[in-house]
Enzyme design. Sequence first.
Site, PDB file in Angstrom:
ATOM      1  N   ASP A  62     -23.731 -34.757   8.616  1.00 46.03           N
ATOM      2  CA  ASP A  62     -23.827 -35.245   9.994  1.00 46.03           C
ATOM      3  C   ASP A  62     -24.589 -34.238  10.834  1.00 46.03           C
ATOM      4  O   ASP A  62     -24.909 -33.135  10.362  1.00 46.03           O
ATOM      5  CB  ASP A  62     -22.425 -35.501  10.572  1.00 46.03           C
ATOM      6  CG  ASP A  62     -21.471 -34.323  10.396  1.00 46.03           C
ATOM      7  OD1 ASP A  62     -21.915 -33.257   9.942  1.00 46.03           O
ATOM      8  OD2 ASP A  62     -20.280 -34.474  10.704  1.00 46.03           O
ATOM      9  N   ASN A 121      -8.080 -34.979  13.978  1.00 43.16           N
ATOM     10  CA  ASN A 121      -7.756 -36.380  14.313  1.00 43.16           C
ATOM     11  C   ASN A 121      -8.017 -37.320  13.128  1.00 43.16           C
ATOM     12  O   ASN A 121      -7.995 -38.533  13.288  1.00 43.16           O
ATOM     13  CB  ASN A 121      -8.543 -36.837  15.546  1.00 43.16           C
ATOM     14  CG  ASN A 121     -10.048 -36.844  15.324  1.00 43.16           C
ATOM     15  OD1 ASN A 121     -10.517 -36.500  14.232  1.00 43.16           O
ATOM     16  ND2 ASN A 121     -10.804 -37.235  16.327  1.00 43.16           N
ATOM     17  N   HIS A 123     -10.849 -37.382  11.264  1.00 41.20           N
ATOM     18  CA  HIS A 123     -12.242 -37.762  11.004  1.00 41.20           C
ATOM     19  C   HIS A 123     -12.774 -37.077   9.759  1.00 41.20           C
ATOM     20  O   HIS A 123     -12.311 -36.001   9.374  1.00 41.20           O
ATOM     21  CB  HIS A 123     -13.151 -37.520  12.226  1.00 41.20           C
ATOM     22  CG  HIS A 123     -13.500 -36.104  12.555  1.00 41.20           C
ATOM     23  ND1 HIS A 123     -13.396 -35.582  13.820  1.00 41.20           N
ATOM     24  CD2 HIS A 123     -13.983 -35.084  11.797  1.00 41.20           C
ATOM     25  CE1 HIS A 123     -13.813 -34.332  13.828  1.00 41.20           C
ATOM     26  NE2 HIS A 123     -14.160 -34.001  12.614  1.00 41.20           N
ATOM     27  N   GLU A 128     -15.190 -40.898  13.525  1.00 41.17           N
ATOM     28  CA  GLU A 128     -14.022 -40.714  14.388  1.00 41.17           C
ATOM     29  C   GLU A 128     -13.026 -41.870  14.198  1.00 41.17           C
ATOM     30  O   GLU A 128     -13.382 -42.922  13.636  1.00 41.17           O
ATOM     31  CB  GLU A 128     -14.492 -40.671  15.848  1.00 41.17           C
ATOM     32  CG  GLU A 128     -15.394 -39.477  16.188  1.00 41.17           C
ATOM     33  CD  GLU A 128     -14.616 -38.184  16.431  1.00 41.17           C
ATOM     34  OE1 GLU A 128     -13.598 -37.930  15.748  1.00 41.17           O
ATOM     35  OE2 GLU A 128     -15.041 -37.414  17.306  1.00 41.17           O
TER      36      GLU A 128
HETATM   37  C1  GLP Z   1     -16.528 -31.202  12.373  1.00 39.74           C
HETATM   38  C2  GLP Z   1     -17.526 -31.792  11.360  1.00 39.74           C
HETATM   39  C3  GLP Z   1     -16.840 -32.167  10.112  1.00 39.74           C
HETATM   40  C4  GLP Z   1     -15.885 -31.053   9.736  1.00 39.74           C
HETATM   41  C5  GLP Z   1     -14.733 -31.050  10.681  1.00 39.74           C
HETATM   42  C6  GLP Z   1     -13.730 -29.921  10.458  1.00 39.74           C
HETATM   43  O1  GLP Z   1     -16.471 -31.906  13.550  1.00 39.74           O
HETATM   44  N1  GLP Z   1     -18.314 -32.869  11.820  1.00 39.74           N
HETATM   45  O2  GLP Z   1     -17.797 -32.414   9.108  1.00 39.74           O
HETATM   46  O3  GLP Z   1     -15.419 -31.254   8.445  1.00 39.74           O
HETATM   47  O4  GLP Z   1     -15.157 -31.111  11.997  1.00 39.74           O
HETATM   48  O5  GLP Z   1     -14.215 -28.714  10.925  1.00 39.74           O
HETATM   49  P1  GLP Z   1     -13.514 -27.329  10.673  1.00 39.74           P
HETATM   50  O6  GLP Z   1     -13.790 -26.961   9.264  1.00 39.74           O
HETATM   51  O7  GLP Z   1     -14.192 -26.379  11.633  1.00 39.74           O
HETATM   52  O8  GLP Z   1     -12.068 -27.498  10.957  1.00 39.74           O
END
Ligand code: GLP
Length: 228
Positions: A62, A121, A123, A128
């Site tokens: 993404d 949340n 995702h 989302e």
């Molecule tokens: C972000 C990304 C995700 C990621 C997630 C968790 O928003 N778009 O691909 O896996 O949140 O992030 P983190 O590893 O910092 O908890």
Amino acid sequence: MDGYQALSLKTAEAIAAQLKTKPESCLGLPTGRTPLGCYELLSKWSKEGKLDWSKARCFALDDYLDVQEVDSFAHYLQENLYQHTNLPAAQRFNPRFSDNYDQLIADCGGLDLTVIGIGSNGHIAFNEPGTPRNSWTNSIWLTESTRQANAAFFSYPHNIPNRAVTMGVATILASRHLILIANGEHKQDILTKALTGPRTNDVPASFLQEHGDLKVFTDFDYQHAISR
Ligand code: GLP
């Protein structure tokens, strides 16, 4: 070795093994805090000449839209991984720069291994809550909680974008192998809900239950109990 180091090592070893088994692999790669340890190891092994990325194709899961380049996931992957490897620039893909990411992935033979994190949340990538199972790559509006969870990556809070482009749930589920990584006790509840609760748009990660080859790596004590 602490739990996070073990999680990072297992993930990095899985990516390295995939590259060795199939040098032209298509890899789906996440951003965020969780994969940083894994990318550090992959970068180290690449600099030591232990990994060959020359035929691999890497697809960012993404990225933000309307983002300053320095805050983008393209930049994150470049800084934390790509620049330390021999992955040719033409084999680094990002949904922001593709009109039809799913077609591009299909034309490359489909994703072999995709590593995904999980948002608090529920995702996955930027799918989302509310995202249907049959979503393909598309642009979305970020929830306020996701914007705030990622705020630390931005030098100026008013720069956090509202929109992003993400592989869909269906894009991710089409990957031949999946690894879900979660770091920190604060991810435990959502991980349990995602993997043992009902499959629902409200928790997009819950659709991972239907994948036949999902590995889950965490740094906390977690029983991988998927009800099929
Ligand atoms: C972000 C990304 C995700 C990621 C997630 C968790 O928003 N778009 O691909 O896996 O949140 O992030 P983190 O590893 O910092 O908890």
